[in-house]
Structure formats: C-alpha cells, structure tokens
Design a protein around this motif. Structure first.
Motif, PDB file in Angstrom:
ATOM      1  N   GLU A  97      53.238  46.093  30.016  1.00  0.00           N
ATOM      2  CA  GLU A  97      55.016  47.676  30.565  1.00  0.00           C
ATOM      3  C   GLU A  97      54.867  47.675  31.730  1.00  0.00           C
ATOM      4  N   LEU A  98      53.273  48.070  31.596  1.00  0.00           N
ATOM      5  CA  LEU A  98      53.584  49.002  33.286  1.00  0.00           C
ATOM      6  C   LEU A  98      53.743  47.808  33.971  1.00  0.00           C
ATOM      7  N   LEU A  99      53.083  46.775  34.188  1.00  0.00           N
ATOM      8  CA  LEU A  99      53.853  45.820  34.786  1.00  0.00           C
ATOM      9  C   LEU A  99      54.967  45.750  35.496  1.00  0.00           C
ATOM     10  N   VAL A 100      55.569  45.443  34.847  1.00  0.00           N
ATOM     11  CA  VAL A 100      57.240  45.556  34.797  1.00  0.00           C
ATOM     12  C   VAL A 100      57.488  46.592  36.892  1.00  0.00           C
ATOM     13  N   PHE A 101      56.916  47.651  36.178  1.00  0.00           N
ATOM     14  CA  PHE A 101      56.740  49.382  37.084  1.00  0.00           C
ATOM     15  C   PHE A 101      56.078  48.992  38.297  1.00  0.00           C
ATOM     16  N   GLY A 102      55.687  48.408  38.894  1.00  0.00           N
ATOM     17  CA  GLY A 102      54.355  47.597  39.784  1.00  0.00           C
ATOM     18  C   GLY A 102      53.696  46.893  39.571  1.00  0.00           C
ATOM     19  N   ASP A 103      52.799  46.128  40.510  1.00  0.00           N
ATOM     20  CA  ASP A 103      52.110  45.242  39.711  1.00  0.00           C
ATOM     21  C   ASP A 103      50.876  45.539  41.080  1.00  0.00           C
ATOM     22  N   SER A 104      50.120  46.292  39.838  1.00  0.00           N
ATOM     23  CA  SER A 104      49.298  47.226  40.849  1.00  0.00           C
ATOM     24  C   SER A 104      47.828  46.196  40.374  1.00  0.00           C
ATOM     25  N   PRO A 105      47.065  46.648  41.708  1.00  0.00           N
ATOM     26  CA  PRO A 105      45.285  45.707  40.887  1.00  0.00           C
ATOM     27  C   PRO A 105      44.955  46.895  39.487  1.00  0.00           C
ATOM     28  N   VAL A 106      45.038  47.594  39.980  1.00  0.00           N
ATOM     29  CA  VAL A 106      44.297  48.802  38.911  1.00  0.00           C
ATOM     30  C   VAL A 106      44.435  48.747  37.506  1.00  0.00           C
ATOM     31  N   ILE A 107      45.890  48.395  37.538  1.00  0.00           N
ATOM     32  CA  ILE A 107      46.511  48.415  36.292  1.00  0.00           C
ATOM     33  C   ILE A 107      46.241  46.811  35.689  1.00  0.00           C
ATOM     34  N   ARG A 108      45.957  45.710  36.597  1.00  0.00           N
ATOM     35  CA  ARG A 108      45.489  44.542  36.238  1.00  0.00           C
ATOM     36  C   ARG A 108      44.126  44.467  35.573  1.00  0.00           C
ATOM     37  N   LEU A 109      43.332  45.953  36.448  1.00  0.00           N
ATOM     38  CA  LEU A 109      41.780  45.766  36.255  1.00  0.00           C
ATOM     39  C   LEU A 109      42.072  46.295  34.790  1.00  0.00           C
ATOM     40  N   GLY A 110      42.579  47.383  34.400  1.00  0.00           N
ATOM     41  CA  GLY A 110      42.901  47.627  33.087  1.00  0.00           C
ATOM     42  C   GLY A 110      43.272  46.724  31.930  1.00  0.00           C
ATOM     43  N   ARG A 111      43.955  46.130  32.215  1.00  0.00           N
ATOM     44  CA  ARG A 111      44.587  44.832  31.612  1.00  0.00           C
ATOM     45  C   ARG A 111      43.337  43.979  31.271  1.00  0.00           C
ATOM     46  N   ALA A 112      42.827  43.659  32.660  1.00  0.00           N
ATOM     47  CA  ALA A 112      41.518  42.820  31.835  1.00  0.00           C
ATOM     48  C   ALA A 112      40.953  42.645  31.219  1.00  0.00           C
ATOM     49  N   VAL A 113      39.880  44.187  30.915  1.00  0.00           N
ATOM     50  CA  VAL A 113      39.794  44.896  30.390  1.00  0.00           C
ATOM     51  C   VAL A 113      39.984  45.303  28.689  1.00  0.00           C
ATOM     52  N   ALA A 114      41.121  45.577  28.297  1.00  0.00           N
ATOM     53  CA  ALA A 114      42.332  44.978  27.118  1.00  0.00           C
ATOM     54  C   ALA A 114      42.481  43.380  26.684  1.00  0.00           C
ATOM     55  N   ILE A 115      42.461  42.711  27.464  1.00  0.00           N
ATOM     56  CA  ILE A 115      41.851  40.959  26.808  1.00  0.00           C
ATOM     57  C   ILE A 115      40.764  40.991  26.642  1.00  0.00           C
ATOM     58  N   GLY A 116      40.128  40.994  27.106  1.00  0.00           N
ATOM     59  CA  GLY A 116      38.480  40.965  26.823  1.00  0.00           C
ATOM     60  C   GLY A 116      37.976  41.203  25.810  1.00  0.00           C
ATOM     61  N   GLU A 117      38.804  42.556  24.942  1.00  0.00           N
ATOM     62  CA  GLU A 117      38.411  43.159  23.616  1.00  0.00           C
ATOM     63  C   GLU A 117      39.665  42.621  23.187  1.00  0.00           C
ATOM     64  N   ALA A 118      40.864  41.857  22.896  1.00  0.00           N
ATOM     65  CA  ALA A 118      41.630  41.815  22.498  1.00  0.00           C
ATOM     66  C   ALA A 118      41.268  40.167  22.305  1.00  0.00           C
ATOM     67  N   ASP A 119      41.313  39.540  23.167  1.00  0.00           N
ATOM     68  CA  ASP A 119      40.749  38.323  22.949  1.00  0.00           C
ATOM     69  C   ASP A 119      39.821  37.653  24.111  1.00  0.00           C
ATOM     70  N   GLY A 120      37.967  38.387  23.408  1.00  0.00           N
ATOM     71  CA  GLY A 120      37.244  38.100  23.995  1.00  0.00           C
ATOM     72  C   GLY A 120      36.628  37.627  25.626  1.00  0.00           C
ATOM     73  N   PRO A 121      35.434  38.223  25.837  1.00  0.00           N
ATOM     74  CA  PRO A 121      35.264  38.044  27.707  1.00  0.00           C
ATOM     75  C   PRO A 121      35.638  37.086  27.995  1.00  0.00           C
ATOM     76  N   HIS A 122      35.504  35.895  27.745  1.00  0.00           N
ATOM     77  CA  HIS A 122      35.963  34.195  28.760  1.00  0.00           C
ATOM     78  C   HIS A 122      37.568  34.779  29.089  1.00  0.00           C
ATOM     79  N   ALA A 123      38.538  35.325  28.423  1.00  0.00           N
ATOM     80  CA  ALA A 123      40.151  35.699  28.533  1.00  0.00           C
ATOM     81  C   ALA A 123      39.902  37.397  29.516  1.00  0.00           C
TER      82      ALA A 123
END
Length: 381
Positions: free
Chosen positions: A289-315
């Motif tokens: 949802e945050l990416l809809v308001f602006g594709d920021s590298p900082v947001i993508r960094l936080g999203r990568a952490v969340a994906i790593g916890e939700a779907d595993g470190p390789h994801a």
C-alpha cells in the motif's frame, strides 16, 4: 511554572502580536523574550491567565524593539496605539503559524528549527542543544529563516501536507540533549490534529505514538537493542493503546495516506506479544500500500525485510535486489538476510560495511558487535 502551558500559548500569542501590527519576525522575537522571562521566574505570583501575561510582556518587548529602531519616528504611531489593559480577544492563529513555519521558501532544516521556536515554544538555546550545534549557529539559522518569510502574511493559504512532512522530519530527528525532540514533535502534531479533520495528520500522530512507545526498550545499558530483541514489557502500553485508537478512527474515513499505512505497520509490531508472533504477511501488504503513494528505496528496503520474514531469506534477498546499496541500512539488511541463508562470512563482511556507513555511534557499535559475533562462530541470538 508550567512550561508546557507556556509553550502551548506561544502560537496564539504570536498571532495576537501580528494582528496588533507587528511583523512576524519581530513578534516571534518578542514572544521568545517573554518566554525566557517567564522561565527565569520560578512562580508567576498573582498571574491567573498565562496567555494574557505573555501577550502583555511580549507586546512591551516588541515596543522596546520599536523604540530602539533607527526608524523610531516612523513607527511611533504603533506605540500610541497600545491597547488598554484588559481581556485579550480570542483568535487562534496557530494553524496559520504552522503553515508559515513550513512555507516552501524555507529548507526542511530551517522549517524544523522555526517550528520548534514559534510553534513548540522552545528557546534558541534548547533547540541548539537538541541539534548539537552552538547557540549562535542556531540563532543565525532561525534569523535567516524569518528573513525569508518577510512579507508573507500569517493568514496566507498553506499546504497542510508540507506541514505534516516537516513534523514527520522533526520526529525523526530523535533525541539528544535536554530536550526530547520526538516528544516535542508529538505535542506539536497533537495540537495540529486538534485544529484539523485530516486523517493523515491523525495517522502521523498515531505513527509517532507507536514508535515513541518503544523508546524505553530501544537502548539498554548504553547499547542499541533491535526491535526483535526488545523487552516488550518496557513498551508504553498507554501510548500504544492511544496510537491504535487514533489510527483506527483515521482509517474509518477511507482516505488512506502514507502516514496511516506506516502507522498500520507500527501497530502490527506493537500488537505482537513477541517477535515470533508478528504478522509479517499483513505487514508486507501494508508495504505494498505504501508503494502506491511513492516508490521509495527506503520503503522497498523495509518491504524486503518483511518479505524475508514472511517468505524466507531468499525471497527477501530477491526483493532487496532492486534497492541501491547507497540507501541507509541497506548493508545491515543484506547482512541479516545473508546470515539467515547461512552465508556467515558474507554476513560478517556486510555487517562491518554497514557499521562503517552508520551515522549513529550506537548503531555503529551494534553492527560491529554483530560482525564480531559471526567471526567468533556464533549464530543468531
């Protein structure tokens, strides 16, 4: 002396002086003079109305400035028009003051400093201590900011989104010296929320409260403690409860914005009884949802952490791939994900790189400890 009550009255008193004929810069200086005089007195004996007292003292300070000015003759009329003592008419210019202090002619740094003076009511000395700069430097910064506002009326239309952005940056300045800048940002945002019916202002207030609630557990024994390792019993439950309630009320207005989305992520962290119980899948959805308001590298960094916890470190590593390595904390995230995949040597090297790039001493020391831990052959805590 109730310093908080004094500071709360500052914006309105500045507005009153401007309406009496003072320019903003002179009015703000005069109110600061009155504030300093008030703080120097342990008790204002016989004063029932702090606001009225501040108006009287500030107006006299302004007149003193006028009298000492080289153009005294041209301004003598202001002195003749000094109102008789009595009740001060009610007219709240606080919202206009928020807009003025966040005007586009100012840089973000200047806007933050001026907001702390004119809205939060801090002295130049206090602001200088908070930002770890000499008082003279801060005084010059504020003076230049006020000069750029010459000719802009207090009731000029303003951009609320810019005000919210300045308050967000102010909160992120964090803590130093004798003044808790984050707490002052919360107080100013709470005041703004009372003046507007904008869900993004409420979302920002909720975000601040939820983050500030974790502060007691963030640094223990002089060492930075990551979110996953914090003692959640130290978190401020009242602040979390208030933040969640404010966020829920804002979301019912169905006008989602970036600060509400960030607050929702913070609320999910606050709601988990332990790091293991965090709803990472829902957090990933809020990052989307945050990416809809602006594709920021900082947001993508936080999203990568969340994906790593939700779907595993390789994801998580795959999600991190588009993020540039110049983004703050990129190497720390890369190190954590490499450690999760078992690439210990690569993780240790990345922790060391992250420490070298860190701007905070506490963060740097924490990252160096992580690198040393891996070099000694120890796993994740």
């Amino acid at each position: 002396m109730d310093a908080t009550a004094l500071r709360r009255a500052i914006p309105e008193v500045v507005g009153i002086l401007v309406r009496r004929g003072a320019d903003f810069s002179s009015a703000e200086d005069a109110v600061q003079t009155a504030l300093v005089r008030a703080l120097e007195r342990p008790v204002l004996e016989g004063v029932r109305d702090i606001r009225a007292w501040l108006v009287t003292v500030a107006w006299r300070a302004f007149l003193d400035q006028v009298r000492s000015d080289a153009a005294r003759a041209a301004r003598q009329e202001l002195f003749a028009q000094e109102p008789e003592p009595g009740a001060v008419p009610q007219h709240d210019d606080t919202l206009g003051l928020y807009f003025l202090c966040s005007h586009p002619v100012l840089t973000s740094t200047s806007a933050i400093a001026l907001t702390l003076r004119a809205v939060a009511g801090l002295t130049t000395k206090q602001i200088a201590h908070a930002f770890l700069v000499p008082e003279a430097t801060m005084a010059q910064r504020i003076s230049r900011a006020k000069q750029r506002l010459v000719g802009i009326p207090l009731d000029a239309p303003g951009d609320l989104s810019r005000v919210v952005r300045v308050l967000y940056l102010l909160f992120n300045e964090g803590y130093s010296g004798e003044i808790d800048i984050a707490a002052e940002a919360i107080r100013a945002t709470r005041q703004l929320a009372a003046l507007t019916d904008e869900p993004e202002v409420a979302g920002l207030l909720a975000l601040m409260l939820l983050h500030h609630a974790r502060q007691p557990a963030r640094v223990v024994g002089g060492q930075l403690v990551p979110l996953a390792e914090q003692d959640r019993a130290l978190w401020d439950v009242d602040a979390i409860t208030e933040g969640v309630a404010i966020l829920q009320s804002a979301l019912t207005q169905d006008r989602l914005g970036q600060y509400q989305a960030q607050a929702a992520i913070a609320a999910l962290h606050a709601d988990a009884q332990s790091a293991a119980e965090t709803d990472w899948v829902q957090i990933v959805e809020w990052y989307d949802e945050l990416l809809v308001f602006g594709d920021s590298p900082v947001i993508r960094l936080g999203r990568a952490v969340a994906i790593g916890e939700a779907d595993g470190p390789h994801a998580g590593l795959a999600a991190l791939d588009p993020v540039g390595d110049d983004v703050p904390r990129y190497h720390a995230v890369l190190a954590y994900l490499h450690e999760r995949t078992g690439e210990v040597d690569a993780a240790a090297a990345e922790y060391a790189e992250a420490a070298w790039r860190a701007t905070s001493t506490l963060e740097q020391q924490h990252l160096l400890r992580q690198a040393e831990r891996l070099r000694l052959g120890q796993g994740l805590n």
